[in-house]
Design a protein around this motif. Structure first.
Motif, mmCIF file in Angstrom:
data_model
loop_
_atom_site.group_PDB
_atom_site.id
_atom_site.type_symbol
_atom_site.label_atom_id
_atom_site.label_comp_id
_atom_site.label_asym_id
_atom_site.label_seq_id
_atom_site.Cartn_x
_atom_site.Cartn_y
_atom_site.Cartn_z
ATOM 1 N N ALA A 196 0.834 -1.115 0.096
ATOM 2 C CA ALA A 196 -0.159 0.078 -0.082
ATOM 3 C C ALA A 196 0.926 1.380 -0.136
ATOM 4 O O ALA A 196 0.515 2.542 -0.515
ATOM 5 C CB ALA A 196 -0.903 -0.087 1.210
ATOM 6 N N ARG A 197 2.036 1.269 0.703
ATOM 7 C CA ARG A 197 2.984 2.349 0.744
ATOM 8 C C ARG A 197 3.773 2.717 -0.745
ATOM 9 O O ARG A 197 4.061 3.679 -0.871
ATOM 10 C CB ARG A 197 3.859 2.340 1.870
ATOM 11 C CG ARG A 197 3.337 2.332 3.064
ATOM 12 C CD ARG A 197 4.560 1.978 4.340
ATOM 13 N NE ARG A 197 3.863 2.438 5.419
ATOM 14 C CZ ARG A 197 4.687 2.391 6.516
ATOM 15 N NH1 ARG A 197 5.746 1.673 6.593
ATOM 16 N NH2 ARG A 197 3.989 2.338 7.820
ATOM 17 N N LYS A 198 3.872 1.721 -1.357
ATOM 18 C CA LYS A 198 4.503 1.962 -2.800
ATOM 19 C C LYS A 198 3.735 2.901 -3.632
ATOM 20 O O LYS A 198 2.483 2.875 -3.775
ATOM 21 C CB LYS A 198 4.355 0.601 -3.540
ATOM 22 C CG LYS A 198 5.530 -0.564 -2.964
ATOM 23 C CD LYS A 198 5.605 -1.726 -3.841
ATOM 24 C CE LYS A 198 6.428 -2.633 -3.264
ATOM 25 N NZ LYS A 198 6.516 -4.015 -4.093
ATOM 26 N N GLY A 199 4.426 3.894 -4.102
ATOM 27 C CA GLY A 199 3.769 4.879 -4.831
ATOM 28 C C GLY A 199 3.458 6.122 -4.009
ATOM 29 O O GLY A 199 2.768 6.800 -4.489
#
Length: 77
Positions: A72-75
């Motif tokens: 979820a934290r990617k990007g």
């Protein structure tokens, strides 16, 4: 031996703790930002304990939870 069951906070910082006392009675403790409440009535505690066990059974493992959070934290800046 006492066993403690916890149910973590929600958006309003609500916490619950369930304790099985060695005499097989159960209590529930609920806490919010404003106050805490201790419940000793079995008819009130057992539905909470049942809900906790259902959540526990359906919850992701710690590793799977971390993987989901990392994904979820990617990007995200």
């Amino acid at each position: 031996m006492d066993r403690v069951f916890g149910l973590g906070g929600t958006a309003d910082s609500f916490e619950r703790e369930y304790r099985e006392i060695s005499n097989l009675s159960v209590i529930a403790y609920a806490e919010s930002q404003i106050r805490g409440h201790l419940e000793r009535e079995t008819t009130s505690v057992l539905p909470l304990l049942t809900a906790y066990h259902q959540l526990q059974a359906e919850a992701l493992s710690q590793a799977a939870s971390m993987a989901m959070i990392d994904e979820a934290r990617k990007g995200t800046p």
